[in-house]
Design a protein around this motif. Structure first.
Motif, mmCIF file in Angstrom:
data_model
loop_
_atom_site.group_PDB
_atom_site.id
_atom_site.type_symbol
_atom_site.label_atom_id
_atom_site.label_comp_id
_atom_site.label_asym_id
_atom_site.label_seq_id
_atom_site.Cartn_x
_atom_site.Cartn_y
_atom_site.Cartn_z
ATOM 1 N N ALA A 268 0.861 -1.187 0.000
ATOM 2 C CA ALA A 268 0.000 0.000 0.000
ATOM 3 C C ALA A 268 0.897 1.238 0.000
ATOM 4 O O ALA A 268 1.913 1.277 0.692
ATOM 5 N N VAL A 269 0.524 2.237 -0.793
ATOM 6 C CA VAL A 269 1.389 3.408 -0.990
ATOM 7 C C VAL A 269 0.583 4.679 -0.753
ATOM 8 O O VAL A 269 -0.525 4.826 -1.285
ATOM 9 N N MET A 270 1.157 5.600 0.045
ATOM 10 C CA MET A 270 0.498 6.900 0.183
ATOM 11 C C MET A 270 1.002 7.814 -0.935
ATOM 12 O O MET A 270 2.182 7.806 -1.284
ATOM 13 N N VAL A 271 0.093 8.570 -1.528
ATOM 14 C CA VAL A 271 0.409 9.477 -2.635
ATOM 15 C C VAL A 271 0.344 10.893 -2.103
ATOM 16 O O VAL A 271 -0.722 11.375 -1.696
ATOM 17 N N CYS A 272 1.509 11.560 -2.091
ATOM 18 C CA CYS A 272 1.625 12.900 -1.494
ATOM 19 C C CYS A 272 2.092 13.892 -2.534
ATOM 20 O O CYS A 272 2.720 13.538 -3.526
ATOM 21 N N SER A 273 1.836 15.149 -2.286
ATOM 22 C CA SER A 273 2.369 16.188 -3.170
ATOM 23 C C SER A 273 3.550 16.879 -2.447
ATOM 24 O O SER A 273 3.296 17.662 -1.543
ATOM 25 N N TYR A 274 4.845 16.664 -2.865
ATOM 26 C CA TYR A 274 5.190 15.660 -3.869
ATOM 27 C C TYR A 274 6.439 14.975 -3.346
ATOM 28 O O TYR A 274 7.464 15.647 -3.118
ATOM 29 N N GLY A 275 6.357 13.635 -3.193
ATOM 30 C CA GLY A 275 7.520 12.911 -2.716
ATOM 31 C C GLY A 275 8.494 12.602 -3.824
ATOM 32 O O GLY A 275 9.706 12.628 -3.624
ATOM 33 N N ASP A 276 7.968 12.320 -5.014
ATOM 34 C CA ASP A 276 8.821 12.020 -6.153
ATOM 35 C C ASP A 276 8.022 12.242 -7.434
ATOM 36 O O ASP A 276 6.864 12.659 -7.393
ATOM 37 N N GLN A 277 8.654 11.958 -8.570
ATOM 38 C CA GLN A 277 7.993 12.196 -9.849
ATOM 39 C C GLN A 277 6.815 11.244 -10.063
ATOM 40 O O GLN A 277 5.883 11.561 -10.807
ATOM 41 N N ASN A 278 6.832 10.085 -9.415
ATOM 42 C CA ASN A 278 5.682 9.193 -9.507
ATOM 43 C C ASN A 278 4.451 9.828 -8.868
ATOM 44 O O ASN A 278 3.328 9.727 -9.386
ATOM 45 N N GLU A 343 22.597 19.012 -8.779
ATOM 46 C CA GLU A 343 23.953 18.949 -9.319
ATOM 47 C C GLU A 343 24.814 20.098 -8.795
ATOM 48 O O GLU A 343 26.028 19.963 -8.627
ATOM 49 N N ARG A 344 24.185 21.224 -8.505
ATOM 50 C CA ARG A 344 24.921 22.412 -8.077
ATOM 51 C C ARG A 344 25.180 22.426 -6.577
ATOM 52 O O ARG A 344 26.309 22.502 -6.120
ATOM 53 N N SER A 345 24.103 22.353 -5.783
ATOM 54 C CA SER A 345 24.262 22.526 -4.335
ATOM 55 C C SER A 345 24.536 21.226 -3.601
ATOM 56 O O SER A 345 24.883 21.230 -2.428
ATOM 57 N N LYS A 346 24.355 20.090 -4.315
ATOM 58 C CA LYS A 346 24.614 18.758 -3.745
ATOM 59 C C LYS A 346 23.675 18.401 -2.598
ATOM 60 O O LYS A 346 24.016 17.601 -1.737
ATOM 61 N N ILE A 347 22.493 18.999 -2.548
ATOM 62 C CA ILE A 347 21.509 18.649 -1.513
ATOM 63 C C ILE A 347 20.287 18.037 -2.190
ATOM 64 O O ILE A 347 20.011 18.289 -3.367
ATOM 65 N N PRO A 348 19.498 17.221 -1.419
ATOM 66 C CA PRO A 348 18.289 16.638 -2.015
ATOM 67 C C PRO A 348 17.325 17.721 -2.485
ATOM 68 O O PRO A 348 17.104 18.723 -1.793
ATOM 69 N N ILE A 349 16.783 17.518 -3.658
ATOM 70 C CA ILE A 349 15.828 18.490 -4.197
ATOM 71 C C ILE A 349 14.440 18.208 -3.617
ATOM 72 O O ILE A 349 14.179 17.120 -3.109
ATOM 73 N N GLU A 350 13.577 19.193 -3.691
ATOM 74 C CA GLU A 350 12.172 19.021 -3.363
ATOM 75 C C GLU A 350 11.365 19.275 -4.629
ATOM 76 O O GLU A 350 11.840 19.944 -5.560
ATOM 77 N N ILE A 351 10.173 18.747 -4.682
ATOM 78 C CA ILE A 351 9.283 19.004 -5.811
ATOM 79 C C ILE A 351 8.184 19.936 -5.330
ATOM 80 O O ILE A 351 7.386 19.584 -4.454
ATOM 81 N N ILE A 352 8.185 21.145 -5.884
ATOM 82 C CA ILE A 352 7.287 22.192 -5.415
ATOM 83 C C ILE A 352 6.575 22.818 -6.618
ATOM 84 O O ILE A 352 7.204 23.084 -7.643
ATOM 85 N N PRO A 353 5.279 23.054 -6.533
ATOM 86 C CA PRO A 353 4.577 23.739 -7.632
ATOM 87 C C PRO A 353 5.104 25.168 -7.811
ATOM 88 O O PRO A 353 5.143 25.943 -6.854
ATOM 89 N N MET A 354 5.555 25.488 -9.017
ATOM 90 C CA MET A 354 6.102 26.810 -9.307
ATOM 91 C C MET A 354 5.603 27.264 -10.675
ATOM 92 O O MET A 354 5.426 26.459 -11.588
ATOM 93 N N GLU A 355 5.447 28.558 -10.817
ATOM 94 C CA GLU A 355 5.118 29.117 -12.130
ATOM 95 C C GLU A 355 6.441 29.365 -12.865
ATOM 96 O O GLU A 355 7.279 30.129 -12.395
ATOM 97 N N GLU A 356 6.608 28.717 -13.997
ATOM 98 C CA GLU A 356 7.854 28.833 -14.748
ATOM 99 C C GLU A 356 7.567 28.918 -16.240
ATOM 100 O O GLU A 356 6.461 28.608 -16.705
ATOM 101 N N TYR A 357 8.601 29.319 -16.985
ATOM 102 C CA TYR A 357 8.545 29.266 -18.443
ATOM 103 C C TYR A 357 9.129 27.933 -18.901
ATOM 104 O O TYR A 357 10.087 27.424 -18.320
ATOM 105 N N TYR A 358 8.541 27.380 -19.962
ATOM 106 C CA TYR A 358 8.954 26.072 -20.459
ATOM 107 C C TYR A 358 9.248 26.128 -21.952
ATOM 108 O O TYR A 358 8.592 26.862 -22.698
ATOM 109 N N VAL A 359 10.228 25.324 -22.371
ATOM 110 C CA VAL A 359 10.454 25.057 -23.789
ATOM 111 C C VAL A 359 9.856 23.689 -24.092
ATOM 112 O O VAL A 359 10.128 22.715 -23.380
ATOM 113 N N ARG A 360 9.034 23.625 -25.123
ATOM 114 C CA ARG A 360 8.436 22.346 -25.487
ATOM 115 C C ARG A 360 9.535 21.390 -25.976
ATOM 116 O O ARG A 360 10.289 21.722 -26.883
ATOM 117 N N GLN A 361 9.605 20.218 -25.364
ATOM 118 C CA GLN A 361 10.598 19.237 -25.790
ATOM 119 C C GLN A 361 10.020 17.833 -25.983
ATOM 120 O O GLN A 361 10.560 17.051 -26.767
#
Length: 772
Positions: A268-278, A343-361
């Motif tokens: 059984a898995v709890m789904v949280c915003s946001y533990g990982d990309q899953n 890659e820069r700060s060498k600390i674990p990242i967090e996943i946070i909702p942010m308003e950003e600009y995107y390039v379609r890829q």
């Protein structure tokens, strides 16, 4: 006769004289022709103490590519730049001046960054020049120059108009130390010790308890559902029921989903915003309402209740204690967890909702995959790095960053209706300080605007390097002759960033692949095989090593140590050992310089044998150079020079070259062959060791630099390599026989020359003083 080479040993101080001569001759200036060999050279980044020995080895080999291409008859464009945008200089400046970027006036902080870069850049340029890089340093570029930033902004404006760039609020990788969004390509993964906590969740109105294992109990407040696998028979009776999230006492629904792994934890898995990309994917798919548990400052938000304001690790520890107190933990396991790290700060990242600009890829992945098939990779095995990255792309590229030292996003917003306005390309815009270049809003006619404060991801600048060096949009004729470039040389760790983003952006802007070849190098490791990093304290500064042993010693070590594409170990001891070969080459050259250069002669069998081996050497070197694998020619030339030419041929023909007991014709043949072999060795080594070879070439063979000569070609000599082993074994047998009898090498000896070596008998008799 007196040797033309007066110095008894190669003095690295002579390298500075050669550098001055090359600059005086403008040897490496570039004037475009209809066909050119263009190198999209990686602009190195000055951050802290610039470079380490592995990077210096990398750039010395890029120069070998340029020199190899010139000797193949190409008109080489070898631009060099300095990458000055992005996070590293901001971190360096903060440490150097003991300040924080966000608490410093922006203009002042930018000036401090520029000053820091200027100092570090000067040393980096010094290292590149000391290495003998054949680039035109008088015109090197900077990625933070107005000219470069104009291009970056112009490409953004063009893609904006095409609809390839858009703004959206989405969960993003967030580096709370540097305070900005980062792309997937800027993430590394490390196995970090952590705790897997088995927590008790009670199913409402059933009295049933479900155990759910998680490494992130601090996200309990952001849990919006619990999922189980549809095939998991243990939970068939609770699907659709409410379950109570411990600590926060909130009810969520139990749902089925195939992504729940029955074998992990309890299944059984709890789904949280946001533990990982899953979690991100599940929230989108299930249309769950996100709860922001962690803020941009790295602290728990108000949604965390009594844990608000705590650092993530502290909140995790406290929640575990509270769960224990409430008897809501079944067990805790110590595990190693694959954790995404900035890659820069060498600390674990967090996943946070942010308003950003995107390039379609996402929509370009298959197109990039097809374009990549048109690129020749050196070595071929590193193509797979790109292919693996393309397989992993699941979201568009977030390109906006909340930092100061970078190219500004050229957008102003209407104060009244928030409509974004993008200016015309051709100027360098600073929206955070410049007035809007618009009279009124195109949507509501308001005359008041506010400028964007964010900057671009640094790869937005770096990814247009082949366009910048070819003068895209500024010089159409120059661009026509120099784009696409011929070659992209770079390290393997930035295939997923620099190489990929360059293909993506250049295809979007030009419809073409940016180069036809990619040359990928491995990592420079320390003596123990560990990757070099400042934090580990195992970085070797290249400048003192170059000053101590000379650039040619360093370069030859680089070529002979590194089998192209593979990681390599760096040590001063190995570099010092390499010097022995250049000393051997010097001694051989000095000896041969005692004899005049003879343009033509009638070679003897001995001469024909070594010229046959020389032909084989040329073929082997050309194969290595054609693949830009300098390990091949370096090893081949060293082996031939030391163990065949010097050890056997020179010893066999010394007496003949002196004219002792030989005819004038035989003497001239030996002298001709000695110079033929030496001059060819110098030409073969010129791309690898440009200083010593040019010095010897100009001393012995021409007033014109060796770096204007062409690669030697095989002369079609009869293959006599079948004699090589026999000659070496016979000579060794004679030397050992003399040693066993207590004779010196100059003493006469009676020994029979085998029948198959009779064509070389006269030289062998003279060499060993064999009595007949």
């Amino acid at each position: 006769m007196e040797p033309k080479i007066k110095e008894t040993a190669w003095n690295p101080e002579l390298e500075s004289q050669m550098l001055e001569q090359w600059e005086r001759l403008h040897l490496h200036d570039f004037v475009p022709e209809e066909k050119n060999f263009v190198i999209d050279t990686p602009p190195p980044y000055p951050s802290g103490r610039p470079w380490h020995i592995g990077a210096a080895a990398h750039y010395s080999q890029i120069d070998m590519i340029a020199r190899t291409a010139r000797m193949a008859g190409n008109n080489v464009y070898f631009p060099v730049g300095i990458d000055r945008n992005g996070l590293p200089v901001e971190i360096y400046t903060e440490k150097k001046h003991n300040i924080r970027m966000q608490e410093t006036e922006r203009s002042k902080f930018l000036e401090l960054c520029k000053s820091s870069l200027d100092d570090l850049e000067a040393e980096m340029i010094q290292i590149m020049k000391s290495l003998g890089l054949s680039a035109n340093f008088a015109q090197y570029y900077r990625t933070d120059s107005e000219e470069y930033r104009i291009l970056t902004q112009a490409t953004f404006i063009e893609l904006w108009k095409k609809g390839i760039i858009y703004k959206a609020t989405r969960p993003n990788n967030y580096d709370w130390v540097s305070g900005t969004t980062i792309a997937d390509a800027e993430i590394q993964y490390q196995d970090i010790p952590t705790k897997l906590v088995y927590m008790k969740f009670k199913v409402k109105d059933t009295g049933k308890t479900i155990i759910i294992a998680s490494t992130r109990p601090e996200l309990l407040c952001a849990c919006q559902t619990v999922i189980v696998n549809p095939e998991d028979q243990r939970y068939k009776d609770v699907i659709g029921k409410k379950i109570i999230v411990p600590v926060v006492n909130r009810e969520v629904t139990i749902r089925e989903h195939h992504s729940a792994q029955m074998e992990f934890g309890s299944g059984a898995v709890m789904v949280c915003s946001y533990g990982d990309q899953n979690d991100v994917a599940l929230f989108r798919e299930m249309k769950l309402e996100e709860i922001v548990a962690i803020g941009t400052n790295g602290l728990m938000t108000e949604a965390a209740g009594k844990y608000a304001g705590m650092k993530v690790k502290a909140a995790r520890t406290q929640i575990i204690e509270d769960l224990k107190t409430a008897d809501l933990i079944e067990k805790i396991e110590d595990i190693t967890h694959r954790t995404p790290i900035s890659e820069r700060s060498k600390i674990p990242i967090e996943i946070i909702p942010m308003e950003e600009y995107y390039v379609r890829q996402i929509e370009s992945v298959e197109k990039i995959r097809n374009l990549a098939q048109k690129i020749t990779f050196h070595p071929e095995m590193h193509r797979q790095i790109l292919m693996n990255w393309l397989d992993s792309i699941t979201i568009d590229w977030p390109i906006s960053r909340r930092r100061f030292y970078g190219t500004e996003i050229p957008i102003w917003y209407c104060k009244n209706c928030s409509e974004p306005h993008v200016p015309e390309p051709g100027r360098y815009y600073k929206p955070w300080k410049d007035s809007a270049p618009f009279a009124k809003c195109t949507k509501c006619s308001s005359k008041d605007f506010v400028g964007e404060t964010r900057t671009f991801d640094t790869w937005m600048d770096s990814s247009v390097s082949p366009l910048f060096i070819s003068k895209f949009q500024s010089d159409p004729e120059f661009f026509r002759k120099t784009y696409p470039a011929t070659l992209r040389p770079q390290a393997k760790d930035i295939v997923r960033t620099w190489l990929y983003y360059t293909i993506l952006r250049c295809e979007q802007l030009t419809g073409r692949v940016p180069w036809s070849e990619a040359w990928i190098m491995g990592y420079g490791l320390d003596e123990k095989g560990m990757k070099m990093s400042k934090s580990k304290g195992n970085v070797v500064d290249p400048l003192p090593v170059i000053q101590k042993f000379g650039a040619d010693t360093f370069r030859f070590w680089s070529a002979s140590e590194i089998n192209h594409g593979y990681d390599f170990r760096c040590s001063e001891q190995k570099i010092e050992t390499t010097k022995k070969f250049l000393s051997k080459l010097w001694n051989v050259s000095r000896f041969i310089s005692s004899y005049p250069v003879i343009k033509d002669a009638n070679p003897t069998e001995t001469d024909r044998w070594i010229l046959s081996e020389l032909d084989n050497l040329i073929k082997e070197c050309r194969n290595g150079y054609s693949d830009y694998n300098f390990f091949v020619p370096a090893i081949a030339v060293r082996e031939f020079t030391w163990n065949v030419f010097a050890a056997h041929y020179i010893e066999m023909v010394k007496a003949r070259a002196y004219g002792d007991g030989f005819t004038e014709s035989e003497k001239n043949a030996a002298i001709y062959t000695l110079h033929k072999v030496l001059s060819t060795i110098l030409l073969l080594l010129a791309p690898i060791t440009p200083f010593i070879t040019d010095f010897m070439w100009q001393t012995l063979y021409s007033k014109e630099t060796i770096h204007k000569q062409r690669h030697p070609e095989p002369q079609g000599a009869e293959d006599m390599s079948r004699f090589t082993k026999e000659i070496e074994e016979f000579n060794s047998r004679v030397w050992n026989e003399k040693k066993s009898k207590g004779l010196s090498l100059k003493d006469a000896i009676s020994i029979e020359i085998p029948e198959y070596l009779k064509p070389f008998a006269k030289d062998l008799i003279s060499m060993h003083r064999i009595s007949t």
